[in-house]
Write an enzyme that holds these catalytic residues in place. Sequence first.
Site, mmCIF file in Angstrom:
data_model
loop_
_atom_site.group_PDB
_atom_site.id
_atom_site.type_symbol
_atom_site.label_atom_id
_atom_site.label_comp_id
_atom_site.label_asym_id
_atom_site.label_seq_id
_atom_site.Cartn_x
_atom_site.Cartn_y
_atom_site.Cartn_z
ATOM 1 C CG HIS A 94 -2.110 -0.909 1.000
ATOM 2 N ND1 HIS A 94 -2.768 -1.545 2.011
ATOM 3 C CD2 HIS A 94 -2.746 -1.261 -0.142
ATOM 4 C CE1 HIS A 94 -3.769 -2.251 1.512
ATOM 5 N NE2 HIS A 94 -3.768 -2.090 0.207
ATOM 6 N NE ARG A 120 -23.826 0.914 -12.979
ATOM 7 C CZ ARG A 120 -22.632 0.872 -13.589
ATOM 8 N NH1 ARG A 120 -21.673 1.679 -13.210
ATOM 9 N NH2 ARG A 120 -22.420 0.016 -14.567
ATOM 10 N NE ARG A 136 -28.947 2.255 -14.576
ATOM 11 C CZ ARG A 136 -28.038 1.273 -14.517
ATOM 12 N NH1 ARG A 136 -27.611 0.719 -15.641
ATOM 13 N NH2 ARG A 136 -27.551 0.871 -13.383
ATOM 14 C CD GLU A 170 -29.048 -2.396 -19.317
ATOM 15 O OE1 GLU A 170 -28.094 -2.550 -18.564
ATOM 16 O OE2 GLU A 170 -30.192 -2.072 -18.921
ATOM 17 C CG ASN A 223 -21.260 -3.891 -17.741
ATOM 18 O OD1 ASN A 223 -20.306 -3.846 -18.495
ATOM 19 N ND2 ASN A 223 -21.460 -2.988 -16.795
ATOM 20 C CG ASP A 224 -27.259 -6.143 -17.551
ATOM 21 O OD1 ASP A 224 -27.046 -7.228 -16.976
ATOM 22 O OD2 ASP A 224 -27.567 -5.102 -16.941
ATOM 23 N NE ARG A 229 -23.521 -7.233 -14.638
ATOM 24 C CZ ARG A 229 -24.008 -6.004 -14.751
ATOM 25 N NH1 ARG A 229 -25.128 -5.786 -15.411
ATOM 26 N NH2 ARG A 229 -23.374 -4.986 -14.245
ATOM 27 C CB CYS A 279 -22.901 3.634 -20.213
ATOM 28 S SG CYS A 279 -24.442 2.718 -20.108
HETATM 29 C C1 PEP Z 1 -24.535 -2.449 -18.327
HETATM 30 O O1 PEP Z 1 -25.332 -3.374 -18.154
HETATM 31 O O2 PEP Z 1 -23.595 -2.467 -19.161
HETATM 32 C C2 PEP Z 1 -24.647 -1.233 -17.514
HETATM 33 C C3 PEP Z 1 -23.894 -0.178 -17.727
HETATM 34 O O3 PEP Z 1 -25.529 -1.261 -16.478
HETATM 35 P P1 PEP Z 1 -25.218 -1.984 -15.079
HETATM 36 O O4 PEP Z 1 -23.793 -2.432 -15.100
HETATM 37 O O5 PEP Z 1 -25.501 -0.974 -14.050
HETATM 38 O O6 PEP Z 1 -26.198 -3.116 -15.093
HETATM 39 MG MG MG Z 2 -27.115 -3.101 -16.975
#
Ligand code: PEP
Ligand code: MG
Length: 833
Positions: free
Chosen positions: A455, A562, A598, A694, A717-718, A728, A764
């Site tokens: 650290h 978020r 969002r 998504e 991500n989704d 995920r 995003c």
């Molecule tokens: C995503 O799904 O890519 C996203 C940005 O939303 P979250 O990660 O908050 O589900």
């Molecule tokens: Mg998402």
Amino acid sequence: MAAAERAGSGARVGLVLVSHSAGLAENAAELARAMAPDVRVVPAGGVSGHADVLGTDADRVAGAIEGAWSTAGVLVLMDLGSAVLSAEFALDLIPAAHRAKVTLSAAPLVEGAVAAAVAAQTGGALEQVESEAVSGLLGKQAQLGGPPPAPAGPEPGGEGEWQEELFPVDLPLGLHARPAARVVQALAGVEAEVRASNATTGSGPVSARSLNSLATLQVVRGQRLRLEARGREAKEALSRVARLAGRAFDDPVTAEPLPEAVEPQPSGAEGVFAGLPASPGTAVGPVVRLGHSALVVPETAPGSPLQEAALLERALAATRSELGQLREQTARRAGAYEAGILDADLLFLEDPELADRTRAAVARGGVGAARAWQEAAARARAQWEGIADPRLRLRAADLEGVVRRVLAHLLGTPESTPTGSGILVAEDLNPADTAQLDPKVIWGIATAAGGPTSHSAILARSLGIPAVVGLGAPVLSLEAGAQVLLDGDRGSLVLDPSADAVEDAARERERRRRAAAAAARAASRPARTRDGVLVEVAANIGSVADARAAVAAGADGVGLLRTEFLFQELAQLPGEEEQFLAYQEIAEALAGRPLTIRTLDVGADKPLPSVPREAEANPALGVRGLRLGLAQPELLTPQLAAITRVAASHPVRVMFPMVATRDEVMVARGLLAAAPAPDHLEGVPPLQVGIMVEVPAAALGASVLAPLVDFMSIGTNDLSQYTMAADRGNAELRGLADPLHPAVLRLIALTAAAAGPGSWVGVCGELAGDPAAAELLIGLGVRELSAAPRRVAAVKEAVRAATLPRARRLAEQALELPDAGAVRELLASPRRR
Ligand code: PEP
Ligand code: MG
């Protein structure tokens, strides 16, 4: 990231201390703040305009409530008589919307303030903080004739069946001190007995509330942490840790480029010391030493157990206050992540293995606080040193620093500070010592021990102090004042360097200074490709602190707020007014940059305590995101009203998550249209409306959805989880839910192609923060990238290096490849240029 589970952010309950004496209120507030550096504690003592009059004043109390205001609420503690009346009267003087979130507590002023501050610091809800305050006298009662402190063993609240959950640990450094600290913090205030073990090696179980004990499990990358909980809130304990694990234990260590694992070079000529590079840059100057004063624990007979216990508590509180201030200072100088390193130090102070063991030894009598602390520390240190993982073993040095600090307070010996300016040479440095260094005074750090992943090394890097570690004991024989040249890139220290070497080092420093200044200047400028295509590089945030970090990082705006993170720890979802205030504070922090809000994305991997849900067989495919908002308009309507109000005076975009169909967008737009429309300030752009893409159906149907909105932001991500049918959060499937898989890239291309003339498409998801993917995304038609604030500068650089024709060629090639691995290879290939 759950707001209150992270240090230094999120809404924490504020405290107001009302006393007849201004001095008493002030001093009680100081005590409380020492326990809780991030909690707003506002004294309201005495009468306005009459400094020497003992009394209370409703106006002053009302002002203090507003000063301590937080969306999590405010707890008011009072001394006696008219203090209560003034506080009650003050409630009539504050805005009605705030009143519902203010609790007047019958807790004792001083003990209650301290207990409440600790509970608020760990993100406790208003009711929890109040209940802690009311129990504030229990410790003192036990101490004065009650039973001795319970030996380590079953925790209060631990009854009934054990419930168990396994958490894969996929962190580069394993469950090291920082993520382990997050586990301890996440469990703060939960009424359950929680124990942890390493499910892969079988070690444990140990208390999950002890940082030391968690570390002894040595959960390294790829292993699984088993948590068992029982008691009233067992489920809550497990789900808190599940949320934390879902956020990779809030461990951004991957963002911190660790120096390559290099072996120390053999020392060459005389006066040349070889070690490990720990922080880049060169420095020339005289050797300075820390001059630690010897902390000798006297053999004299200790005071009474009560006196020694009081001494111990004072020393712990003083150290806590010192580290708390240092944490704040580090957040300002280096950043939130680096400040979080000091949380581990603060947690050492609370660790039952250290503090409670010392308390128990002192209470048994015959041993003084200093001796008991030293013995408990030796035991804890031995645990750390016995750990096989060398990176975790380095934390022994972190512990050592905290132990010294407490001991210095117990013995009344002042802590050491460097003597003069130059290159600091020391056996090892702990994080708090390093965080205190001023780069103007300490130009370089050379340590005999330590490692580049410690650290201290991370802090040295973020403070911009060149450092070399692992130089070996001979370096300690260097005399203070001797001239040395430290090279943090190569990992060497040279005694009496030649004039040429000194000149080379000076030139190199100047080159770096210019490069760093240029990168920082460029970060706040818009990013255009070499052929002039503007790409907005925005930030993903979950709090006001993140918004400030985004601005400091040069983000063009916020591409994703978020909102569920903003309200993560609240027992009740805030109403329109509180939401309005929260969004407004963020919009103001952005100073005119666009803010994309969002709407609540609750469900599946994002449960929200204030929105309890029935269990679903397949929550990821269940009522989540916009589906929930439409099923329960009482959730969505106040949020839309709050967003519309902020949009009247700030550039705001509203974005709906988890959209699958045209009807969903139509109904959501209908609810938005029904929200009262306040007068729009002149010059403020109209509210833009967008959706997240998504769900594969949204990407495949983008041409149907695009005409209904101003923008579409792809949540990779989704989108990758649903495209690849790979959870995920499931570490075993990590390689499968890859946003660079051509199947996902085709959906991105389809979405981007659907954007009409007045609309645009952004990304995003995490992919937007990968500079290596920027040119590919531009080639696919994406014109906004929204990523973690710390990624902004690098993504902007990647945009500036791209050209549109080359980006399009790259996209065409990638879409034809068989899998994500091949796309990755293409992006890394120098021949594609
Ligand atoms: C995503 O799904 O890519 C996203 C940005 O939303 P979250 O990660 O908050 O589900
Ligand atoms: Mg998402």
